[in-house]
Design an enzyme around this catalytic site. Structure first.
Site, PDB file in Angstrom:
ATOM      1  N   LYS A   1       1.506  -4.179   6.999  1.00 63.80           N
ATOM      2  CA  LYS A   1       1.672  -3.075   7.955  1.00 63.80           C
ATOM      3  C   LYS A   1       0.337  -2.747   8.605  1.00 63.80           C
ATOM      4  CE  LYS A   1       0.235   0.637   7.098  1.00 63.80           C
ATOM      5  NZ  LYS A   1      -0.334   1.804   6.435  1.00 63.80           N
TER       6      LYS A   1
ATOM      7  N   ASP B   1       3.160   5.210   2.054  1.00 59.72           N
ATOM      8  CA  ASP B   1       3.661   4.277   3.069  1.00 59.72           C
ATOM      9  C   ASP B   1       4.670   3.259   2.527  1.00 59.72           C
ATOM     10  OD1 ASP B   1       1.835   2.871   1.631  1.00 59.72           O
ATOM     11  OD2 ASP B   1       0.448   2.498   3.282  1.00 59.72           O
TER      12      ASP B   1
HETATM   13  O1  C5P Z   1      -0.028   6.949  -1.015  1.00 60.17           O
HETATM   14  P1  C5P Z   1      -1.103   6.127  -1.605  1.00 60.17           P
HETATM   15  O2  C5P Z   1      -1.097   6.157  -3.090  1.00 60.17           O
HETATM   16  O3  C5P Z   1      -1.181   4.750  -1.043  1.00 60.17           O
HETATM   17  O4  C5P Z   1      -2.475   6.824  -1.157  1.00 60.17           O
HETATM   18  C1  C5P Z   1      -3.689   6.457  -1.728  1.00 60.17           C
HETATM   19  C2  C5P Z   1      -4.710   7.565  -1.512  1.00 60.17           C
HETATM   20  O5  C5P Z   1      -5.054   7.665  -0.119  1.00 60.17           O
HETATM   21  C3  C5P Z   1      -4.260   8.957  -1.881  1.00 60.17           C
HETATM   22  O6  C5P Z   1      -4.415   9.210  -3.251  1.00 60.17           O
HETATM   23  C4  C5P Z   1      -5.182   9.825  -1.032  1.00 60.17           C
HETATM   24  O7  C5P Z   1      -6.468   9.891  -1.610  1.00 60.17           O
HETATM   25  C5  C5P Z   1      -5.296   9.005   0.254  1.00 60.17           C
HETATM   26  N1  C5P Z   1      -4.324   9.428   1.257  1.00 60.17           N
HETATM   27  C6  C5P Z   1      -4.487  10.644   1.859  1.00 60.17           C
HETATM   28  N2  C5P Z   1      -3.572  11.067   2.788  1.00 60.17           N
HETATM   29  C7  C5P Z   1      -2.533  10.283   3.141  1.00 60.17           C
HETATM   30  C8  C5P Z   1      -2.350   9.006   2.543  1.00 60.17           C
HETATM   31  C9  C5P Z   1      -3.278   8.606   1.597  1.00 60.17           C
HETATM   32  O8  C5P Z   1      -5.438  11.377   1.581  1.00 60.17           O
HETATM   33  N3  C5P Z   1      -1.654  10.740   4.051  1.00 60.17           N
END
Ligand code: C5P
Length: 306
Positions: free
Chosen positions: A14, A142
């Site tokens: 993506k 995501d």
């Molecule tokens: O959702 P995912 O676990 O992939 O996100 C990894 C990290 O990226 C989160 O723990 C956060 O620190 C950051 N993040 C964020 N805001 C988002 C997506 C991700 O701060 N909308």
């Protein structure tokens, strides 16, 4: 694949042609206004019923570097599925990696989404889509997009999805680095830079109307001008070489260039397939790995099964 009980699933990378970032929320995530697009850079998962749950990785032809280590997001996805669907069999999963790790291409998220789709297929394909999507939400911001794929606007933390009618195939050149950037570190630096500049991120995020209109109409020049990624300053601060490679990819002929997700992959939008291969040839010497990829209409996709 001769094993009749096995399921083969494609997991698509993506990119984010648009990523506007707002303030950090109480749950630790940032509010986003983003456009996501699945592209044809794929990992392949093979899932089959087994005595015990297992996940193993192998490198695809063009994959460089270390493979994911346990416990990874696919194992978590399969544990979530087993918890939600009582009576489902233990599943052994083999993943052939082509999507680089920690590259801003959602490789871990897309493998997790494909694992959920594959686990459902192994179990008889009876889980409603909405239920699979709600399992995705527990795994990361995501993952739900990766299950669906295509092109979508996303709000919230990146998981409130609105599909976009982007019927035109878009050709991208991906400039892939040989180092990784951790998503939490990039968001952390984003916050630090905002504090240092005394400009907290605006809660009212600018919506990507110009980009959406351009992608919908297939107007590449306008789309190239409307690309945006608010994480660029943070990623470029952590990895200064990206400033130079972004410019170089533009000079190689890409119509517009943006950081993909939290980087370090750079994505250059191209006029068409032939143009993308021309740009890629000129960009070969700039990056350890260059990929030419079209956008895809689907994310996780079962290609063979029982
Ligand atoms: O959702 P995912 O676990 O992939 O996100 C990894 C990290 O990226 C989160 O723990 C956060 O620190 C950051 N993040 C964020 N805001 C988002 C997506 C991700 O701060 N909308």
């Amino acid at each position: 694949m001769s094993d009749t009980s096995a399921v083969e699933v494609l997991a698509r990378a993506k990119i984010n042609p648009y990523l506007a970032v707002g303030p950090r929320r109480r749950d630790g995530y940032h509010t986003l206004a983003t456009v996501m697009q699945s592209v044809d850079l794929t990992d392949t998962l093979v899932l089959r019923p087994a005595e015990a749950r297992s996940v193993s990785f192998q490198a695809g032809d063009r994959f460089e570097g270390d493979l994911p280590e346990a416990p990874d997001l696919v194992a978590q996805a399969l544990a979530v599925f087993a918890g939600e669907v009582p009576g489902s069999p233990a599943i052994a999963t083999t993943i052939t990696k082509s999507i680089p790790l920690a590259a801003g291409l959602a490789g871990g998220s897309t493998d997790a989404a494909a694992a959920l789709l594959g686990a459902d297929a192994v179990t008889g394909g009876r889980t409603p889509r909405l239920r699979l999507e709600s399992m995705c939400h527990d795994l990361g911001a995501d993952v739900a997009f990766c299950l669906r794929g295509g092109t979508a606007f996303a709000g919230g933390r990146g998981d409130e999805l609105a599909p976009l009618p982007a019927r035109h195939q878009i050709w991208w050149v991906l400039g892939i680095a040989d180092f990784r950037l951790g998503t939490p570190e990039v968001y952390q630096r984003f916050d630090e830079l905002a504090v240092a500049a005394g400009t907290p991120p605006d809660e009212r995020l600018i919506r990507p109307q110009a980009l959406i209109a351009a992608l919908t109409a297939g107007h590449i020049k306008q789309a190239g001008q409307a690309l945006r990624n608010d994480l660029e300053a943070a990623a470029f601060d952590l990895a200064p070489s990206l400033t130079k490679t972004k410019l170089a990819l533009k000079h190689a002929g890409a119509v517009g260039v943006t950081l993909s997700g939290s980087g370090p992959t750079l994505a250059g939008i191209c006029r068409n397939e032939a143009h993308a291969f021309e740009v890629a040839a000129r960009a070969e010497s700039l990056f350890p790995r260059v990929e030419v990829v079209p956008s895809t209409r689907v994310g996780a996709e079962i290609v063979s099964g029982p």
